[in-house]
Design a protein around this motif. Structure first.
Motif, PDB file in Angstrom:
ATOM      1  N   CYS A   1     -42.021 -30.733   7.506  1.00  0.00           N
ATOM      2  CA  CYS A   1     -43.310 -30.082   7.742  1.00  0.00           C
ATOM      3  C   CYS A   1     -43.081 -28.710   8.371  1.00  0.00           C
ATOM      4  O   CYS A   1     -42.105 -28.520   9.113  1.00  0.00           O
TER       5      CYS A   1
ATOM      6  N   CYS B   1     -45.019 -26.067  10.839  1.00  0.00           N
ATOM      7  CA  CYS B   1     -46.147 -25.851  11.745  1.00  0.00           C
ATOM      8  C   CYS B   1     -45.600 -25.193  13.007  1.00  0.00           C
ATOM      9  O   CYS B   1     -44.389 -24.972  13.129  1.00  0.00           O
TER      10      CYS B   1
ATOM     11  N   LYS C   1     -52.734 -33.115   6.458  1.00  0.00           N
ATOM     12  CA  LYS C   1     -52.759 -32.228   5.299  1.00  0.00           C
ATOM     13  C   LYS C   1     -53.710 -32.797   4.266  1.00  0.00           C
ATOM     14  O   LYS C   1     -53.699 -34.000   3.986  1.00  0.00           O
ATOM     15  N   LYS C   2     -54.561 -31.943   3.685  1.00  0.00           N
ATOM     16  CA  LYS C   2     -55.457 -32.398   2.628  1.00  0.00           C
ATOM     17  C   LYS C   2     -54.655 -32.738   1.376  1.00  0.00           C
ATOM     18  O   LYS C   2     -53.758 -32.000   0.980  1.00  0.00           O
TER      19      LYS C   2
ATOM     20  N   LEU D   1     -57.677 -36.388   4.381  1.00  0.00           N
ATOM     21  CA  LEU D   1     -56.686 -35.858   5.311  1.00  0.00           C
ATOM     22  C   LEU D   1     -55.579 -36.891   5.509  1.00  0.00           C
ATOM     23  O   LEU D   1     -55.771 -37.928   6.151  1.00  0.00           O
TER      24      LEU D   1
ATOM     25  N   VAL E   1     -49.037 -36.744   7.827  1.00  0.00           N
ATOM     26  CA  VAL E   1     -47.849 -36.181   7.181  1.00  0.00           C
ATOM     27  C   VAL E   1     -46.539 -36.698   7.756  1.00  0.00           C
ATOM     28  O   VAL E   1     -45.466 -36.302   7.304  1.00  0.00           O
TER      29      VAL E   1
ATOM     30  N   LYS F   1     -53.419 -29.232  11.380  1.00  0.00           N
ATOM     31  CA  LYS F   1     -53.024 -29.116   9.984  1.00  0.00           C
ATOM     32  C   LYS F   1     -51.700 -28.371   9.865  1.00  0.00           C
ATOM     33  O   LYS F   1     -51.508 -27.332  10.489  1.00  0.00           O
ATOM     34  N   VAL F   2     -50.796 -28.938   9.092  1.00  0.00           N
ATOM     35  CA  VAL F   2     -49.507 -28.286   8.855  1.00  0.00           C
ATOM     36  C   VAL F   2     -49.676 -27.290   7.712  1.00  0.00           C
ATOM     37  O   VAL F   2     -50.494 -27.485   6.801  1.00  0.00           O
ATOM     38  N   SER F   3     -48.895 -26.211   7.762  1.00  0.00           N
ATOM     39  CA  SER F   3     -49.013 -25.183   6.724  1.00  0.00           C
ATOM     40  C   SER F   3     -48.332 -25.618   5.431  1.00  0.00           C
ATOM     41  O   SER F   3     -48.795 -25.302   4.334  1.00  0.00           O
ATOM     42  N   ASN F   4     -47.234 -26.364   5.561  1.00  0.00           N
ATOM     43  CA  ASN F   4     -46.529 -26.876   4.377  1.00  0.00           C
ATOM     44  C   ASN F   4     -46.021 -28.277   4.677  1.00  0.00           C
ATOM     45  O   ASN F   4     -45.657 -28.592   5.813  1.00  0.00           O
ATOM     46  N   TRP F   5     -45.969 -29.083   3.646  1.00  0.00           N
ATOM     47  CA  TRP F   5     -45.515 -30.466   3.782  1.00  0.00           C
ATOM     48  C   TRP F   5     -44.692 -30.800   2.549  1.00  0.00           C
ATOM     49  O   TRP F   5     -45.185 -30.772   1.434  1.00  0.00           O
TER      50      TRP F   5
END
Length: 330
Positions: free
Chosen positions: A109, A111, A127-128, A160, A163, A212-216
């Motif tokens: 992840c 963040c 994360k959506k 949601l 993650v 919310k994480v920016s990337n997963w």
């Protein structure tokens, strides 16, 4: 604060590689899944780690102790795989009353870890997703406080997904809920789930906020692993070392090539990660991960995952080859 990283899973979706190599040690963009996770947490100021190991756990321990001698590391054995809840319950004596940051060992992840650690409440990474039925799912109120978490719901009330990143301040309540679920045989999908323990904590008044994480990046399957490798190669801007030219070879970045490799008469890239001491001759390789100490001769590979100590001779388009494998496709 201590970091807990469960890495006891057998990695069945990445077989045959995980017959001989823990999933967390599979190479990724010139590193390993585990080293990327550890480096993120070290950068955020964490110096004490608890690893829950099981299948091939001695390889995890050897890797961590060799690569990170400066860290304080504990290794807890999980002999029976009964879920993340069971794995985490085994860390109680090591953790004590300290706050913990739990990061699952097959997920990367991105963040602000420092911000998460400094938060005044327990926090769950979110994360959506398009189809939340395959994940733990969090439901939030209008303030961002989490009101409920459910493991892989058939009818999700939220998109949601959890993650695999959890900051827990109330560790004693966590361990009490974990133990209560185990004592009462409370399972979801035939395993003791961390999600169920978190729901127990919420029901007892513990406040969780979501972030919310920016990337997963999911590294649990071959296709997603190769996608993650390509993304991270671009992100790290990796390419072959220009001071080590390879005979009659074209390198198409981004590419990561390990130390001691012998490459000639080849086209490598884009999106290729090659481990140390690998030999490649008269071959074309793109969008692939190649392990260490492997030998490739007269092959064309794309979208392939090749383990360490593999010998491949001939021609192929897409392979999924484990460690210590010898193949002649000629």
């Amino acid at each position: 604060m201590k970091a807990i990283i469960p890495v006891a899973g057998a990695g069945t979706k990445l077989r045959p590689h995980t017959y001989t190599q823990p999933k967390a040690l599979i190479p990724l963009a010139g590193r390993t899944i585990l080293s990327i996770i550890i480096d993120q947490l070290v950068d955020a100021g964490i110096t004490e780690f608890v690893f829950v190991v099981g299948y091939l756990g001695e390889k995890i321990q050897h890797y961590v102790e060799k690569k990170y001698p400066q860290l304080t590391c504990h290794f807890v054995q999980q002999n029976s795989r009964e879920g993340t809840g069971h794995a985490l319950s085994l860390t109680r004596d090591v953790v004590g009353n300290d706050e913990v940051l739990i990061v699952l060992g097959d997920t990367i992840c991105e963040c602000d870890f420092k911000e998460v650690i400094a938060a005044p409440y327990s926090m769950l990474g979110l994360k959506k997703v398009d189809d939340p039925r395959n994940f733990g799912v969090a439901e939030l109120d209008e303030t961002g406080r989490i009101t409920r978490v459910v493991e892989k719901p058939q009818i999700p009330k939220s998109n949601l997904a959890l993650v695999g990143l959890y900051k827990i301040k109330e560790t004693q309540q966590l361990y009490e809920c974990l133990q209560s679920n185990i004592d009462n045989r409370i399972k979801s999908h035939d395993e003791f789930q961390l999600t169920d323990a978190l729901e127990c904590m919420i029901e007892h008044g513990v406040q969780f906020n979501g972030f919310k994480v920016s990337n997963w990046f999911d590294c649990g399957r071959k296709d997603t692993l190769l996608e993650t490798n390509a993304i991270l190669l671009k992100k790290y801007k990796l390419a072959s070392n220009p001071v080590l030219p390879y005979e009659n070879t074209i390198i198409i970045p981004p590419v990561s090539i390990g130390e001691g490799c012998n490459i000639k008469n080849a086209i490598i890239g884009p999106n290729v990660a090659i481990g140390d001491n690998t030999v490649i001759n008269y071959s074309i390789v793109k969008d692939s991960i190649i392990g260490s100490f492997s030998n490739l001769y007269e092959v064309v590979l794309k979208a392939s995952l090749i383990g360490s100590d593999a010998n491949i001779r001939g021609l192929s388009q897409s392979l999924n080859i484990g460690d210590n494998t010898e193949i002649d496709l000629g």
